[in-house]
Every structure is written in C-alpha cells, then in structure tokens.
Enzyme design. Structure first.
Site, PDB file in Angstrom:
ATOM      1  N   GLY A   7      19.867 -11.651 -42.645  1.00 13.16           N
ATOM      2  CA  GLY A   7      20.054 -11.678 -41.193  1.00 13.16           C
ATOM      3  C   GLY A   7      21.049 -10.597 -40.814  1.00 13.16           C
ATOM      4  O   GLY A   7      22.198 -10.631 -41.264  1.00 13.16           O
ATOM      5  N   ALA A   8      20.574  -9.619 -40.026  1.00 13.62           N
ATOM      6  CA  ALA A   8      21.473  -8.533 -39.589  1.00 13.62           C
ATOM      7  C   ALA A   8      21.804  -8.702 -38.107  1.00 13.62           C
ATOM      8  O   ALA A   8      22.008  -7.733 -37.387  1.00 13.62           O
ATOM      9  CB  ALA A   8      20.813  -7.183 -39.848  1.00 13.62           C
ATOM     10  N   GLY A   9      21.835  -9.956 -37.669  1.00 18.76           N
ATOM     11  CA  GLY A   9      22.162 -10.246 -36.265  1.00 18.76           C
ATOM     12  C   GLY A   9      23.665 -10.320 -36.066  1.00 18.76           C
ATOM     13  O   GLY A   9      24.433  -9.675 -36.799  1.00 18.76           O
ATOM     14  N   VAL A  11      25.919 -12.779 -36.548  1.00 16.96           N
ATOM     15  CA  VAL A  11      26.723 -13.341 -37.637  1.00 16.96           C
ATOM     16  C   VAL A  11      26.594 -12.474 -38.894  1.00 16.96           C
ATOM     17  O   VAL A  11      27.585 -12.151 -39.554  1.00 16.96           O
ATOM     18  CB  VAL A  11      26.311 -14.800 -37.961  1.00 16.96           C
ATOM     19  CG1 VAL A  11      27.189 -15.371 -39.076  1.00 16.96           C
ATOM     20  CG2 VAL A  11      26.403 -15.682 -36.727  1.00 16.96           C
ATOM     21  N   GLY A  12      25.364 -12.067 -39.199  1.00 15.26           N
ATOM     22  CA  GLY A  12      25.116 -11.311 -40.433  1.00 15.26           C
ATOM     23  C   GLY A  12      25.848  -9.975 -40.455  1.00 15.26           C
ATOM     24  O   GLY A  12      26.495  -9.621 -41.457  1.00 15.26           O
ATOM     25  N   ARG A 149      38.671 -23.908 -35.536  1.00 15.09           N
ATOM     26  CA  ARG A 149      38.634 -24.115 -34.070  1.00 15.09           C
ATOM     27  C   ARG A 149      39.740 -25.092 -33.667  1.00 15.09           C
ATOM     28  O   ARG A 149      40.479 -24.855 -32.717  1.00 15.09           O
ATOM     29  CB  ARG A 149      37.261 -24.636 -33.650  1.00 15.09           C
ATOM     30  CG  ARG A 149      36.217 -23.538 -33.684  1.00 15.09           C
ATOM     31  CD  ARG A 149      34.865 -23.963 -33.170  1.00 15.09           C
ATOM     32  NE  ARG A 149      34.021 -22.780 -33.053  1.00 15.09           N
ATOM     33  CZ  ARG A 149      32.734 -22.714 -33.374  1.00 15.09           C
ATOM     34  NH1 ARG A 149      32.109 -23.788 -33.818  1.00 15.09           N
ATOM     35  NH2 ARG A 149      32.062 -21.591 -33.236  1.00 15.09           N
ATOM     36  N   HIS A 173      27.910 -30.699 -39.517  1.00 12.28           N
ATOM     37  CA  HIS A 173      28.292 -29.660 -38.561  1.00 12.28           C
ATOM     38  C   HIS A 173      27.507 -29.878 -37.265  1.00 12.28           C
ATOM     39  O   HIS A 173      26.603 -29.157 -36.928  1.00 12.28           O
ATOM     40  CB  HIS A 173      27.952 -28.289 -39.156  1.00 12.28           C
ATOM     41  CG  HIS A 173      28.436 -27.137 -38.332  1.00 12.28           C
ATOM     42  ND1 HIS A 173      29.697 -27.058 -37.814  1.00 12.28           N
ATOM     43  CD2 HIS A 173      27.812 -25.993 -37.953  1.00 12.28           C
ATOM     44  CE1 HIS A 173      29.823 -25.926 -37.151  1.00 12.28           C
ATOM     45  NE2 HIS A 173      28.695 -25.269 -37.215  1.00 12.28           N
TER      46      HIS A 173
HETATM   47  N1  APR Z   1      14.495 -12.852 -43.085  1.00 13.79           N
HETATM   48  C1  APR Z   1      15.553 -12.094 -42.704  1.00 13.79           C
HETATM   49  N2  APR Z   1      16.063 -12.114 -41.466  1.00 13.79           N
HETATM   50  C2  APR Z   1      15.488 -12.915 -40.568  1.00 13.79           C
HETATM   51  C3  APR Z   1      14.400 -13.759 -40.888  1.00 13.79           C
HETATM   52  C4  APR Z   1      13.896 -13.689 -42.225  1.00 13.79           C
HETATM   53  N3  APR Z   1      12.867 -14.435 -42.615  1.00 13.79           N
HETATM   54  N4  APR Z   1      14.059 -14.454 -39.785  1.00 13.79           N
HETATM   55  C5  APR Z   1      14.907 -14.078 -38.801  1.00 13.79           C
HETATM   56  N5  APR Z   1      15.773 -13.152 -39.272  1.00 13.79           N
HETATM   57  C6  APR Z   1      16.853 -12.459 -38.556  1.00 13.79           C
HETATM   58  C7  APR Z   1      16.506 -12.068 -37.127  1.00 13.79           C
HETATM   59  O1  APR Z   1      15.636 -10.947 -37.105  1.00 13.79           O
HETATM   60  C8  APR Z   1      17.867 -11.760 -36.546  1.00 13.79           C
HETATM   61  O2  APR Z   1      18.222 -10.394 -36.648  1.00 13.79           O
HETATM   62  O3  APR Z   1      18.008 -13.275 -38.385  1.00 13.79           O
HETATM   63  C9  APR Z   1      18.828 -12.607 -37.420  1.00 13.79           C
HETATM   64  C10 APR Z   1      19.600 -13.657 -36.630  1.00 13.79           C
HETATM   65  O4  APR Z   1      20.490 -12.980 -35.815  1.00 13.79           O
HETATM   66  P1  APR Z   1      20.888 -13.476 -34.332  1.00 13.79           P
HETATM   67  O5  APR Z   1      19.661 -13.779 -33.564  1.00 13.79           O
HETATM   68  O6  APR Z   1      21.865 -12.478 -33.805  1.00 13.79           O
HETATM   69  O7  APR Z   1      21.599 -14.882 -34.589  1.00 13.79           O
HETATM   70  P2  APR Z   1      23.124 -15.113 -35.036  1.00 13.79           P
HETATM   71  O8  APR Z   1      23.971 -15.250 -33.838  1.00 13.79           O
HETATM   72  O9  APR Z   1      23.496 -14.121 -36.078  1.00 13.79           O
HETATM   73  O10 APR Z   1      23.012 -16.566 -35.683  1.00 13.79           O
HETATM   74  C11 APR Z   1      22.300 -16.772 -36.886  1.00 13.79           C
HETATM   75  O11 APR Z   1      23.835 -18.409 -37.711  1.00 13.79           O
HETATM   76  O12 APR Z   1      25.654 -19.547 -36.825  1.00 13.79           O
HETATM   77  C12 APR Z   1      24.285 -19.587 -37.093  1.00 13.79           C
HETATM   78  O13 APR Z   1      23.438 -21.028 -35.327  1.00 13.79           O
HETATM   79  C13 APR Z   1      23.452 -19.717 -35.837  1.00 13.79           C
HETATM   80  O14 APR Z   1      21.431 -20.341 -36.944  1.00 13.79           O
HETATM   81  C14 APR Z   1      22.122 -19.267 -36.317  1.00 13.79           C
HETATM   82  C15 APR Z   1      22.477 -18.198 -37.371  1.00 13.79           C
END
Ligand code: APR
Length: 306
Positions: A7-9, A11-12, A149, A173
């Site tokens: 996940g490069a969003g 959190v990642g 928190r 959680h």
């Molecule tokens: N493989 C790799 N990456 C994936 C996959 C997969 N199969 N499916 C989704 N993703 C990626 C998405 O493309 C996206 O870039 O996961 C990323 C999630 O990033 P965000 O939408 O920015 O979410 P984020 O705020 O990072 O939260 C991710 O962490 O804290 C928890 O509740 C939160 O479940 C959520 C997770």
C-alpha cells in the site's frame, strides 16, 4: 534488511518514509495502482541524499519484487470515509488481504508481518489463516496508536510532556477498545491525582473515537502519521531485538480467557516477533469490557464465515 510496505497510500508512504529515515532497512513499496508506488518510491529515494541516509527505496506493482522480504507491513486496502466504522471495510479489505497473504506466503515465507489495515483484528486473523505463518510472526498494530492518542489528550489536559504520560489501551481496535485507567500515569503518578473523573471520562471517549475524529476532519481519508509511527515502533522493536513491552494485537490461545482471535494485549516484542504475551490482573470493570471487545472481534470473524 528487506522491508516491504504493502500500500503506497497515506499510511504506506508515511511508513516507508519513517523506515528509511530511521535507517531500519531497504524498502519495497508495493501497490496495485500503476505509477503510484514508483513515483512515491522515487521521490522518497531522492530525499535520502539530503537526509544523508544510505538506504534504497523502490516502488513496484509486481508482487514478485517482495521476494525474500524479512518484514512486511500491510497498509493496503480501503480507508474510512466520514460516517463509516472500521467494520464497514470488512468485506472489501478481506478480499484484498487474502490476495496479499497468498503473495506473501509464496514470495516471503520467512517474513514477520505487521498488519495495519482495518478492521485490524480481523484482518490480522485473515493474514494468519491464509499465510499459515506461526502466531509470533503475525501481529497487528492498534494498541500503541490508541495509547498514543490517549497520551496526547492527557498531556494536553494536565499540561505536561507526552513523554511523561504512560497509558495502556487493550482490546480490539474499535469502539469497544479498553483504556485501562488504573495503569495510566503521569511520571509514574496515577492519573486520578491530576484529573477529575469527568475529565477522565471525556478522555476515554475521545480516545475510543480518536480515529473517527480524524476522519471527520479530513473528510477524504483517515489517520496516517500516528498509525505509521506506531507500526514502525513495532518494526524497530523486532529488528533491534529491543524486548519492548507494548500493546499489540496478538493471537490468543487461552490468554485472558480467549482463544482463536486477535486482541490487543501487552506483549514483549523482540527478534522473534511476539515473544511473550504478558497476562496482567485486570480490574472488575476491565474484565467484562475486554470480553465485550473480544465478542465484537468474534462477530466480525463470524460475518466472514457466513
Ligand atoms: N495490493 C497492494 N496495494 C493495494 C491493494 C493490493 N491488493 N489493494 C489496494 N491497495 C492500495 C491502494 O491502491 C492504495 O494506494 O492500498 C492503498 C491504500 O491507501 P489509502 O487509500 O491512502 O488508505 P490509507 O489511508 O493509507 O489507509 C490504509 O490503513 O489505517 C488503515 O483504516 C486504514 O485500512 C486502511 C489502511
């Protein structure tokens, strides 16, 4: 050390930044969106000459690049939107985590896994079940975040540094998490010496809904700085064999009277992952609260089985 972040969003990407900035290892940033992990990875790599850090970071869409990872942090999946509970993410994130677990099993069979995706306790169980990895290598990040928190709110109310506030939040959680006020202190002095019962109640409630508070403010995403900090604290404890005593979502087999579920409990984190689950004597109010929290986690798992 090869560390994969799924996940490069929000959190990642922040997790990857923290890992390289702390010099913990080289990072593979893995995401399904084309260009996203590559772009974030390159940007991150280009920050390292300025930071003076000799680490490598690379983004990829190809799961085979995670081959031989020593540690994998999973942040992939949907995040909450205003009005959503963590459980609303259940079905979609289960499908995502199942796929990822298969990839990890194939490419990184010896890795230690830290789950961040919500609903946390259930996603960690999905990960354990699908990979078949031993329980000491599969854990979830929640208690450190929830405790952080609460420490923030207490420090603000008392007017002291967050460093001097100790807090312990156990359980799932979710809204049923269990902040343990008997173990909450400022400089070793119990919190009841500083705050009135109604102030403490307000802090407990704000802690339970701490994630939702951020979601309401952001409107388009959920928390990322604190979750990534908490996940990297766990990673660091394992990599450096620190034997930290931290609240972690661990697989229970009889501890605290529960079996076959993940729940936030105090554990010792060292080079073998979850090296020990520490059983503490709970108060008469905390016991039923933890049982209710365990029930909420069990219900989520049942939903998946149906
Ligand atoms: N493989 C790799 N990456 C994936 C996959 C997969 N199969 N499916 C989704 N993703 C990626 C998405 O493309 C996206 O870039 O996961 C990323 C999630 O990033 P965000 O939408 O920015 O979410 P984020 O705020 O990072 O939260 C991710 O962490 O804290 C928890 O509740 C939160 O479940 C959520 C997770």
């Amino acid at each position: 050390m090869k560390i994969t972040v799924y996940g490069a969003g929000q959190v990642g990407a922040t997790t990857a930044l923290r890992i390289v900035e702390q010099g913990l290892g080289d990072v593979i940033l893995m995401d399904i969106v084309e260009g996203l992990p590559q772009g974030k990875g390159l940007d991150l790599a280009e920050s390292l000459p300025v930071s003076g850090i000799s680490r490598r970071v690379r983004g990829t869409n190809d799961y085979r690049d995670i081959e031989g990872s020593d540690y994998v942090i999973i942040t992939a999946g949907l995040a909450r939107k205003p009005g959503m509970s963590r459980d609303d993410l259940l079905q979609k994130n289960t499908a995502i985590i199942t796929g990822i677990a298969r990839q990890i099993k194939e490419m990184a069979p010896d890795a230690y896994l830290i789950m961040v995706t919500n609903p946390l306790d259930i996603m960690t169980e999905v990960l354990r079940k699908v990979t078949g990895f031993p329980k000491n290598r599969v854990m979830g990040m929640a208690g450190i975040l929830d405790s952080a928190r609460m420490r923030t709110f207490i420090a603000e109310a008392v007017g002291v540094s967050v460093q001097d506030v100790q807090a312990l939040v156990l359980g799932g959680h979710g809204d049923s998490m269990v902040p343990l006020m008997e173990f909450t202190s400022v400089g070793g002095i119990n919190i009841t010496q500083f705050l009135a019962p109604d102030q403490i109640e307000k802090i407990i409630s704000r802690t339970k809904f701490g994630g939702a508070e951020i979601v309401e403010l952001l409107k388009t995403g959920s928390a990322s700085y604190a979750p990534s900090a908490a996940a990297v604290e766990m990673l660091k404890a394992i990599i450096n064999d620190e034997k930290r005593l931290l609240p972690v979502a661990a697989y229970l087999e009889g501890e605290y009277g529960f079996s076959g579920i993940y729940l936030g409990v105090p554990v010792v984190l060292g080079k073998n992952g979850v090296e020990k689950i520490v059983e503490i004597e709970l108060s008469e109010t905390a016991k039923p609260a933890l049982a209710a929290s365990a029930d909420a986690v069990k219900k989520g798992i049942k939903k998946l089985e149906n």
